[in-house]
Design a protein around this motif. Structure first.
Motif, PDB file in Angstrom:
ATOM      1  N   VAL A 159       0.844  -1.194   0.000  1.00  0.00           N
ATOM      2  CA  VAL A 159       0.000   0.000   0.000  1.00  0.00           C
ATOM      3  C   VAL A 159       0.878   1.242   0.000  1.00  0.00           C
ATOM      4  N   LEU A 160       0.601   2.153  -0.913  1.00  0.00           N
ATOM      5  CA  LEU A 160       1.277   3.449  -0.922  1.00  0.00           C
ATOM      6  C   LEU A 160       0.331   4.501  -0.365  1.00  0.00           C
ATOM      7  N   ASP A 210       6.518  -2.112  -5.432  1.00  0.00           N
ATOM      8  CA  ASP A 210       5.444  -2.989  -5.914  1.00  0.00           C
ATOM      9  C   ASP A 210       4.154  -2.527  -5.248  1.00  0.00           C
ATOM     10  N   ILE A 211       3.350  -1.740  -5.975  1.00  0.00           N
ATOM     11  CA  ILE A 211       2.185  -1.081  -5.382  1.00  0.00           C
ATOM     12  C   ILE A 211       0.902  -1.776  -5.834  1.00  0.00           C
ATOM     13  N   ALA A 212       0.080  -2.169  -4.863  1.00  0.00           N
ATOM     14  CA  ALA A 212      -1.221  -2.781  -5.167  1.00  0.00           C
ATOM     15  C   ALA A 212      -2.372  -1.832  -4.878  1.00  0.00           C
ATOM     16  N   ILE A 221      -9.810   5.600  -2.756  1.00  0.00           N
ATOM     17  CA  ILE A 221      -8.693   4.649  -2.685  1.00  0.00           C
ATOM     18  C   ILE A 221      -8.609   3.945  -4.031  1.00  0.00           C
ATOM     19  N   LEU A 222      -7.412   3.843  -4.573  1.00  0.00           N
ATOM     20  CA  LEU A 222      -7.214   3.292  -5.916  1.00  0.00           C
ATOM     21  C   LEU A 222      -6.625   1.891  -5.808  1.00  0.00           C
ATOM     22  N   LYS A 223      -7.339   0.921  -6.389  1.00  0.00           N
ATOM     23  CA  LYS A 223      -6.895  -0.474  -6.266  1.00  0.00           C
ATOM     24  C   LYS A 223      -6.742  -1.175  -7.604  1.00  0.00           C
TER      25      LYS A 223
END
Length: 387
Positions: A159-160, A210-212, A221-223
């Motif tokens: 998570v960023l 490594d962003i999920a 929130i962007l997923k």
């Protein structure tokens, strides 16, 4: 309460009654102030919220904690819409440790009279903080868009926490199905737009992670499809046009310059222009017009002469573009003047302070009202714009 995962909870709030964000941007659908809590062996809160939402945020926080206390408050950005409830959190949890960088703690006393000695953890680029199963890694992001800004990467869940990056206008409850890019674009260009180079630096750092999931301080929130958002930020922060199109921004005193601007728009469309947007600077939201100027690859500025210069709303518009580092575009000029046209000279003088602009000739001068004899000049300008 929005759940990002079993351990990471959203505790932010919507503000649906605010009229102007930062006292200058109209937000008809409000804005969200995002805050998060990570529940592990240690508990970390990721930023607070504006005072306007503090009461609801406190309820969200205490519900998520379910009797636990806060060990760490990570302060990614000290702007009051995110730091406004820091003093309240310190009152609720007096043993909390504030996590920030050297610049954070240099600036913090300007906002709060809090006992910091023994309550701070100063972090630098690449430092980590273990909460148990979750580990926070700190990434400095100075001048995106304040000097103390940092973002935080949680490695176990990828998570960023992106501070103001990837933020947008709009309360979450009112914009659930809205197009993300529209209000994210207006937010970016008007608030972060000047700081393209620091954003580029941050994007390079983010590319190594490594962003999920991206958790911004405003907006959803962007997923999914994260490449879409990253690509847009790459385009925006490098000052490259996002789309082929022509913005015609006009400043008209009695409507005659507006008639000329709309005639030019008709000519451009007849000649095959893919996208033409016409904006009345005296009446339309300045931030929307700034957004369009930076979205499209070409612009026409059309304005009446005024007091030996140019009509004030045009001067204001050009100075906004100047401050947002407008560049890499084609710009054409149309002026109106009844006895001594001065608008073109004034507009060109401001435009010449900006980088990598191509001034498209000819400059068209209208005397008071648009006449049949002026049409060939507009046709010629349209051809030059479409070349």
């Amino acid at each position: 309460m929005t759940t990002i995962s079993d351990a990471i909870k959203y505790i932010g709030v919507d503000d649906t009654t605010i009229d102007l964000f930062e006292s200058q941007y109209v937000v008809p659908e409000g804005v969200s102030y995002n805050s998060y809590v990570i529940l592990d062996e240690k508990v970390a809160v990721m930023d607070t919220v504006d005072k306007r939402g503090m009461e609801e945020w406190e309820k969200n926080l205490t519900a998520a904690l379910d009797g636990r206390k806060v060990d760490y408050l990570v302060i990614q950005h000290l702007e009051p819409d995110h730091a406004g409830s820091i003093a309240r959190l310190a009152e609720l949890y007096p043993d909390v440790t504030f996590v920030g960088n050297a610049k954070t703690f240099q600036m913090m006393p300007q906002f709060f009279d809090l006992p910091l000695e023994g309550h701070t953890l100063t972090v630098a680029e690449g430092d980590t903080l273990s909460l148990g199963a979750h580990t926070l890694q700190f990434v400095m992001a100075p001048m995106v868009h304040w000097p103390e800004v940092m973002v935080t990467y949680e490695s176990s869940e990828k998570v960023l926490f992106s501070a103001d990056g990837f933020g947008k206008f709009g309360a979450l409850s009112l914009t659930e199905n809205a197009d993300w890019a529209c209000e994210a674009r207006r937010y970016y260009f008007n608030i972060v737009g000047k700081y393209g180079a620091p954003v580029q630096t941050l994007l390079k750092k983010a590319s190594a992670l490594d962003i999920a999931t991206i958790c911004p301080l405003h907006g959803p929130i962007l997923k999914e499809n994260l490449g879409y958002y990253l690509d847009l930020y790459q385009t925006w922060s490098s000052y490259q046009p996002e789309s082929e199109g022509i913005l015609i921004a006009y400043a008209s005193i009695h409507g005659n310059t507006g008639i000329a601007a709309n005639k030019l728009a008709d000519i451009l469309r007849e000649k095959g222009a893919k996208k033409v947007v016409v904006s009345d600077l005296a009446r339309e939201d300045m931030a929307e017009v700034i957004e369009d100027a930076l979205r499209y690859d070409s612009m026409v500025v059309a304005a009446a002469s005024y007091d030996g210069g140019v009509f004030p709303c045009m001067q204001d518009f050009l100075h906004h573009l100047q401050s947002k580092a407008y560049q890499n575009r084609k710009v054409a000029i149309v002026e109106n003047g009844s006895w001594a046209p001065t608008a073109a000279r004034t507009m060109k003088g401001i435009l010449e302070t900006m980088k990598n602009l191509t001034i498209v000739e000819p400059t068209v001068t209208i005397k008071s009202t648009l006449k049949d004899a002026d049409i060939p000049k507009l046709e010629e300008l349209a051809d030059a714009l479409l070349q």
